[in-house]
Enzyme design. Structure first.
Site, PDB file in Angstrom:
ATOM      1  N   ARG A 114      68.381  -1.637 -75.168  1.00  0.00           N
ATOM      2  CA  ARG A 114      67.063  -1.196 -74.723  1.00  0.00           C
ATOM      3  C   ARG A 114      65.968  -2.176 -75.125  1.00  0.00           C
ATOM      4  O   ARG A 114      64.807  -1.953 -74.819  1.00  0.00           O
ATOM      5  CB  ARG A 114      66.762   0.129 -75.395  1.00  0.00           C
TER       6      ARG A 114
ATOM      7  N   ARG B 222      58.037   8.115 -73.169  1.00  0.00           N
ATOM      8  CA  ARG B 222      59.316   7.410 -72.983  1.00  0.00           C
ATOM      9  C   ARG B 222      59.212   6.410 -71.825  1.00  0.00           C
ATOM     10  O   ARG B 222      59.784   5.327 -71.882  1.00  0.00           O
ATOM     11  CB  ARG B 222      60.448   8.419 -72.720  1.00  0.00           C
TER      12      ARG B 222
ATOM     13  N   ARG C 188      66.460  19.501 -73.288  1.00  0.00           N
ATOM     14  CA  ARG C 188      66.238  18.561 -74.379  1.00  0.00           C
ATOM     15  C   ARG C 188      64.800  18.625 -74.877  1.00  0.00           C
ATOM     16  O   ARG C 188      63.867  18.743 -74.084  1.00  0.00           O
ATOM     17  CB  ARG C 188      66.568  17.131 -73.904  1.00  0.00           C
TER      18      ARG C 188
ATOM     19  N   ARG D 184      65.907  19.100 -65.915  1.00  0.00           N
ATOM     20  CA  ARG D 184      67.253  18.760 -66.419  1.00  0.00           C
ATOM     21  C   ARG D 184      67.748  19.824 -67.404  1.00  0.00           C
ATOM     22  O   ARG D 184      66.999  20.320 -68.230  1.00  0.00           O
ATOM     23  CB  ARG D 184      67.223  17.414 -67.135  1.00  0.00           C
TER      24      ARG D 184
ATOM     25  N   LYS E 179      70.952   7.446 -64.978  1.00  0.00           N
ATOM     26  CA  LYS E 179      71.955   6.574 -65.617  1.00  0.00           C
ATOM     27  C   LYS E 179      73.156   7.390 -66.103  1.00  0.00           C
ATOM     28  O   LYS E 179      74.299   7.044 -65.838  1.00  0.00           O
ATOM     29  CB  LYS E 179      71.343   5.825 -66.827  1.00  0.00           C
TER      30      LYS E 179
HETATM   31  P1  AP5 Z   1      70.121  11.701 -65.989  1.00  0.00           P
HETATM   32  O1  AP5 Z   1      71.364  11.160 -65.390  1.00  0.00           O
HETATM   33  O2  AP5 Z   1      70.236  12.617 -67.168  1.00  0.00           O
HETATM   34  O3  AP5 Z   1      69.085  10.512 -66.281  1.00  0.00           O
HETATM   35  P2  AP5 Z   1      69.133   9.343 -67.367  1.00  0.00           P
HETATM   36  O4  AP5 Z   1      68.684   8.107 -66.675  1.00  0.00           O
HETATM   37  O5  AP5 Z   1      70.453   9.308 -68.066  1.00  0.00           O
HETATM   38  O6  AP5 Z   1      67.963   9.863 -68.300  1.00  0.00           O
HETATM   39  P3  AP5 Z   1      67.851  10.012 -69.882  1.00  0.00           P
HETATM   40  O7  AP5 Z   1      66.598  10.820 -70.114  1.00  0.00           O
HETATM   41  O8  AP5 Z   1      69.090  10.560 -70.516  1.00  0.00           O
HETATM   42  O9  AP5 Z   1      67.639   8.574 -70.298  1.00  0.00           O
HETATM   43  P4  AP5 Z   1      66.874   8.086 -71.489  1.00  0.00           P
HETATM   44  O10 AP5 Z   1      67.154   6.653 -71.390  1.00  0.00           O
HETATM   45  O11 AP5 Z   1      65.454   8.427 -71.622  1.00  0.00           O
HETATM   46  O12 AP5 Z   1      67.478   8.955 -72.702  1.00  0.00           O
HETATM   47  P5  AP5 Z   1      68.588   8.642 -73.790  1.00  0.00           P
HETATM   48  O13 AP5 Z   1      69.386   9.859 -73.966  1.00  0.00           O
HETATM   49  O14 AP5 Z   1      69.269   7.354 -73.484  1.00  0.00           O
HETATM   50  O15 AP5 Z   1      69.303  12.446 -64.807  1.00  0.00           O
HETATM   51  C1  AP5 Z   1      68.072  13.108 -65.096  1.00  0.00           C
HETATM   52  C2  AP5 Z   1      68.015  14.415 -64.252  1.00  0.00           C
HETATM   53  O16 AP5 Z   1      67.928  14.084 -62.863  1.00  0.00           O
HETATM   54  C3  AP5 Z   1      69.246  15.316 -64.394  1.00  0.00           C
HETATM   55  O17 AP5 Z   1      68.838  16.646 -64.391  1.00  0.00           O
HETATM   56  C4  AP5 Z   1      70.111  14.983 -63.139  1.00  0.00           C
HETATM   57  O18 AP5 Z   1      70.891  16.090 -62.722  1.00  0.00           O
HETATM   58  C5  AP5 Z   1      69.033  14.636 -62.104  1.00  0.00           C
HETATM   59  N1  AP5 Z   1      69.450  13.584 -61.182  1.00  0.00           N
HETATM   60  C6  AP5 Z   1      70.154  12.457 -61.456  1.00  0.00           C
HETATM   61  N2  AP5 Z   1      70.308  11.707 -60.349  1.00  0.00           N
HETATM   62  C7  AP5 Z   1      69.659  12.368 -59.353  1.00  0.00           C
HETATM   63  C8  AP5 Z   1      69.447  12.091 -57.957  1.00  0.00           C
HETATM   64  N3  AP5 Z   1      69.930  10.986 -57.377  1.00  0.00           N
HETATM   65  N4  AP5 Z   1      68.725  13.003 -57.225  1.00  0.00           N
HETATM   66  C9  AP5 Z   1      68.227  14.129 -57.813  1.00  0.00           C
HETATM   67  N5  AP5 Z   1      68.402  14.440 -59.121  1.00  0.00           N
HETATM   68  C10 AP5 Z   1      69.103  13.560 -59.893  1.00  0.00           C
HETATM   69  O19 AP5 Z   1      67.696   8.370 -75.058  1.00  0.00           O
HETATM   70  C11 AP5 Z   1      66.978   9.403 -75.717  1.00  0.00           C
HETATM   71  C12 AP5 Z   1      66.284   8.831 -76.946  1.00  0.00           C
HETATM   72  O20 AP5 Z   1      67.266   8.311 -77.885  1.00  0.00           O
HETATM   73  C13 AP5 Z   1      65.340   7.646 -76.707  1.00  0.00           C
HETATM   74  O21 AP5 Z   1      64.051   8.064 -76.305  1.00  0.00           O
HETATM   75  C14 AP5 Z   1      65.358   6.958 -78.072  1.00  0.00           C
HETATM   76  O22 AP5 Z   1      64.551   7.654 -78.993  1.00  0.00           O
HETATM   77  C15 AP5 Z   1      66.794   7.121 -78.530  1.00  0.00           C
HETATM   78  N6  AP5 Z   1      67.631   5.979 -78.104  1.00  0.00           N
HETATM   79  C16 AP5 Z   1      68.708   6.035 -77.240  1.00  0.00           C
HETATM   80  N7  AP5 Z   1      69.226   4.805 -77.075  1.00  0.00           N
HETATM   81  C17 AP5 Z   1      68.492   3.962 -77.836  1.00  0.00           C
HETATM   82  C18 AP5 Z   1      68.526   2.556 -78.053  1.00  0.00           C
HETATM   83  N8  AP5 Z   1      69.439   1.772 -77.453  1.00  0.00           N
HETATM   84  N9  AP5 Z   1      67.614   2.017 -78.889  1.00  0.00           N
HETATM   85  C19 AP5 Z   1      66.698   2.790 -79.515  1.00  0.00           C
HETATM   86  N10 AP5 Z   1      66.597   4.121 -79.336  1.00  0.00           N
HETATM   87  C20 AP5 Z   1      67.475   4.704 -78.507  1.00  0.00           C
END
Ligand code: AP5
Length: 217
Positions: free
Chosen positions: A90, A173, A162, A130, A15
């Site tokens: 979410r 997660r 991270r 990552r 994402k």
């Molecule tokens: P990346 O693009 O970083 O993936 P992502 O989907 O953004 O993954 P996240 O882990 O950031 O999402 P998340 O939803 O768990 O975490 P968030 O920060 O929102 O890609 C991942 C890896 O794959 C990278 O290394 C990239 O280079 C590689 N890659 C990408 N595309 C590829 C492809 N096509 N082929 C090969 N490799 C590829 O949330 C973290 C925490 O914050 C949550 O757990 C929660 O505690 C809190 N939080 C955040 N938002 C909320 C909310 N709305 N409500 C409550 N708690 C929240």
């Protein structure tokens, strides 16, 4: 073309990676709730202290504080023309709150919800490799390596792993996603704004599919 986007998909689906590409291409801000929380963690704000435990355990931060944080960000002037939300909403409660915020603040609604689909075993590999910089630029040791090991290509800052990217927390997660976030797929499908994207392809191919899909909306 659509201007108010929500990126959906499990942790590690890509994402953030795709949101950055799309936001540059479309000239609208990329707002990642995870990045906003991590910024607060680094600056040791009250919000950061509150969110830290939830994030490190792989649980969701409570809805009310999350909604307040995103609402404040969306109300800024750079979001007038549109916004690309990543990681928010979410829960169904957050999605309903977002509908209300967009209606009340901007007299608009969510136009398109790209949902990136990737199998669970791929997610673990992506997250364990990552590397991120403190400004939210994301790399992968194998799939998208930086030009200089450990250094961000974009701003030259150091890359780090991270704390919530351990195998155990990633599994948590993914479970939380299935329980609390996956219901949003139906929520947005019923509104006619969901587009499913195959996230198992290379990064460029996913971007192309994503752009082609939203260009039709
Ligand atoms: P990346 O693009 O970083 O993936 P992502 O989907 O953004 O993954 P996240 O882990 O950031 O999402 P998340 O939803 O768990 O975490 P968030 O920060 O929102 O890609 C991942 C890896 O794959 C990278 O290394 C990239 O280079 C590689 N890659 C990408 N595309 C590829 C492809 N096509 N082929 C090969 N490799 C590829 O949330 C973290 C925490 O914050 C949550 O757990 C929660 O505690 C809190 N939080 C955040 N938002 C909320 C909310 N709305 N409500 C409550 N708690 C929240």
């Amino acid at each position: 073309m659509a201007q108010h986007f929500v990126m959906l998909g499990p942790p590690g689906a890509g994402k953030g990676t795709q949101a950055k590409i799309l936001s540059e291409k479309m000239g609208i801000p990329h707002i990642s709730s995870g990045d906003l929380f991590r910024e607060n963690l680094r600056e040791k704000t009250d919000l950061g202290k509150l969110a830290e435990g939830y994030i490190n355990r792989g649980e969701l931060v409570p809805d009310d504080v999350t909604i307040r944080m995103v609402q404040e960000r969306i109300s800024r002037s750079d979001c007038q023309a549109g916004v690309l939300l990543d990681g928010f909403p979410r829960t169904v409660y957050q999605a309903e709150a977002l509908d209300e915020i967009l209606r009340d603040q901007k007299n608009t609604q969510v136009d398109a919800v790209p949902c990136i689909i990737v199998a669970d075993d791929v997610l673990v590999e992506r997250l364990s490799g990552r590397r991120s910089c403190q400004n939210g630029h994301v790399f992968h040791v194998k799939f998208n390596p930086p030009k200089v090991d450990g250094i961000c290509d974009v701003d030259g800052t150091e890359l780090y792993q991270r704390e919530d990217d351990t195998v155990e927390t990633v599994s948590r997660r993914i479970r939380v996603y299935l329980d609390q976030t996956q219901p949003l797929i139906d929520y947005y499908r019923q509104k006619g704004v969901l587009v499913e994207i195959d996230g198992a392809q290379a990064i460029d191919a996913v971007s192309e599919a994503l752009f082609a899909a939203i260009a039709k909306m």
